[in-house]
Write an enzyme that holds these catalytic residues in place. Sequence first.
Site, short mmCIF file in Angstrom:
data_model
loop_
_atom_site.label_atom_id
_atom_site.label_comp_id
_atom_site.label_asym_id
_atom_site.label_seq_id
_atom_site.Cartn_x
_atom_site.Cartn_y
_atom_site.Cartn_z
CB CYS A 2 -4.03 44.03 29.46
SG CYS A 2 -5.58 44.59 30.28
NE ARG A 27 -1.48 42.99 24.01
CZ ARG A 27 -1.62 41.52 23.65
NH1 ARG A 27 -0.61 40.98 22.94
NH2 ARG A 27 -2.34 40.85 24.42
CD1 TRP A 75 -8.13 48.78 25.22
CD2 TRP A 75 -9.46 46.92 25.93
NE1 TRP A 75 -9.45 48.68 24.48
CE2 TRP A 75 -10.11 47.70 24.81
CE3 TRP A 75 -9.99 45.67 26.29
CZ2 TRP A 75 -11.40 47.26 24.21
CZ3 TRP A 75 -11.15 45.47 25.99
CH2 TRP A 75 -11.90 46.16 24.88
CG ASN A 100 -2.79 40.84 30.43
OD1 ASN A 100 -2.50 42.04 31.02
ND2 ASN A 100 -1.96 40.59 29.28
N GLY A 101 -6.76 39.48 31.31
CA GLY A 101 -7.91 38.72 31.46
C GLY A 101 -9.16 39.10 32.18
CD GLU A 485 -11.45 38.94 1.38
OE1 GLU A 485 -12.35 39.65 0.90
OE2 GLU A 485 -10.34 38.99 1.51
CE LYS A 489 -7.36 39.83 -0.73
NZ LYS A 489 -8.33 40.32 0.16
CD GLU A 492 -7.99 43.27 -3.03
OE1 GLU A 492 -8.03 44.45 -2.32
OE2 GLU A 492 -7.89 42.22 -2.39
CG HIS A 508 -31.47 32.81 -11.66
ND1 HIS A 508 -32.65 32.72 -12.13
CD2 HIS A 508 -31.43 32.02 -10.55
CE1 HIS A 508 -33.17 31.63 -11.48
NE2 HIS A 508 -32.53 31.46 -10.52
CE LYS A 607 -3.46 46.81 4.65
NZ LYS A 607 -4.18 45.46 4.29
#
Length: 612
Positions: A2, A27, A75, A100-101, A485, A489, A492, A508, A607
């Site tokens: 919202c 949003r 929303w 909102n909420g 991750e 990074k 990439e 191992h 992307k």
Amino acid sequence: MCGIVGAVSERDVQGILLEGLRRLEYRGYDSAGMAVIDAGKTINRARELGKVAALAEAVAETPLTGNTGIAHTRWATHGEPSQINAHPHMSGDRLAIVHNGIIENYQELRTELKADGFEFTSQTDTEVVAHLIEQQYRKPDINSLYDAVKAAINHLRGAFALAVVHADEPDHLVVCREGSPLVIGVGIGENFIASDQLALLPVTDRFMFLEEGDIADIRRNRTQIHDRDGNPVDRPVTRFEHNADAAEKGEYRHFMLKEIYEQPRVIQATTEGRITQTRVLEQALGTKAGNLLENVRHVQIIACGTSYHAGMVARYWIEDLAGVPCSVEVASEFRYRKHVIQQDTLFLCISQSGETADTLAALRQAKKAGFRAAMAICNVPGSSLVRESDLVIMTQAGPEIGVASTKAFTTQLTALLIFTLALARHNGLDEEREAEIVQAIRMVPGQVEQMLALDGKIAEMSQSFMDKHHSLFLGRGAMFPVALEGALKLKEISYIHAEAYPAGELKHGPLALVDSEMPVVTVAPNNDLLEKLKSNLEEVRARGGQLFVFADQAAGVRGEEGLNVLEVPSVHAITAPIVYTVPLQLLSYHVAVLKGTDVDQPRNLAKSVTVE
Ligand code: G6P
């Protein structure tokens, strides 16, 4: 999610409200509406299902003229997306409200208000608030809309931001903030409000941020704010300094760096309206959340790239906190093999773009295959994934331009942890543990700030990687996907070969590669695996390896020959994967800058991978 906009001015406010709503479209929402008080002190309202463009058409045909107004993009949480459920909601024809909420005790209040003669036209929790304020307003000892709002919010439980207008007080906007953001835009001879300052940039660059519990009475030339205890307070006016366009680098050299630095704010935004001080608000995850999460016996997570790593972290959380078995698989594998579908499996796709071809294909297959429900964690409203899923949690990362994902990842983790707590509540998580983790989530933005403050030291560290061709990242438990991750990074954007291993697997195989030319990076939060991790570090040092360790200051890992330690602030073991991701992002960024690669658009990568 919202959005709220409001204005009190000498000029007509319809255009300002519409433009504000357009700016909140990113949003995600399902309906839009506005209410304006005209010169004859009548409230006129327009609401439309669908896009702001539909509302714009409606008010082009029948203009809402007037100097005071409120507007909203909704929303759905309580009640389906429809014109009737769209905001503003009214009590009679004199009071209008946008919200909102979530109001958690709305059912009880609704029953009481009905008994008092109020009639309901929608299924929303918001309409309850409208009538509750009107009920207070009618009381003989209540002298103003402001007093009525103040009295009413004492009856509300949940997280909310409200903006209210009353035809009897046509030059007032009364607003409050309790768990959902609200900002006042300061103009000259006019004032504005919004749930996000971006909505108001065409009309002002000066803002006052309400704090939790604040309530404000806003007129054209005057704003009065009181805190939760009723004390008058001044909130500082700050100037919006960045370029209005989120797709500008601003003061940053690269989008990636800008996006790394945005993380405290966007993580915070991803929590807003979804948690209180102590609990997750399940309804904020969507109208159907309660039903869909009940009786989930297994979670199947599907994603690609960085989003897959977010899913891997979530597996630890889901099994630990909710006690529900969870499987995670990359979409391109999942879609080309036969699977055994366990009963009552929730199918959960994670994707920044919502358009990744393999993830979408897996989702479509899953829907045919008979999973219990399809849920998505996604950053792009209106994307295919969002449209095709039964339940969606939007991350609030804003546009991510750098190909190497940063803020999308940490907001995915934040959303996943909130989801996990909601699921865990259906599976016996006790209130105390939930409160402890919610508190930990609330601390994450500040802790990420502290990590960002280490930027200079990380830049220095990055020099040791410049001439290297390989590197190894180690982690244990939920920090293993963080290591994955970190390695992703680095490869990439710096093109250095980087591999991640669970630290316990070192012996191992990868130990054979360790020598002084192979930097080994590891993250060492102070968790119950710390002692084991320390032994793994010794194994590396004994082979002449160069270690780079991000260690909790309380972990007792001290720098010595072959062991470079950067001490970081202590964080809760559950939220550590979010916070510890940040130094690894910075490390990769600085290595890439030193190597002179195209940081934002690394070679061969895209992307959004919309082809198989
Ligand atoms: C590409 C991007 C990654 C991203 C992955 C999955 O490889 O470069 O940053 O993690 O796609 O994308 P999604 O939009 O589904 O999260």
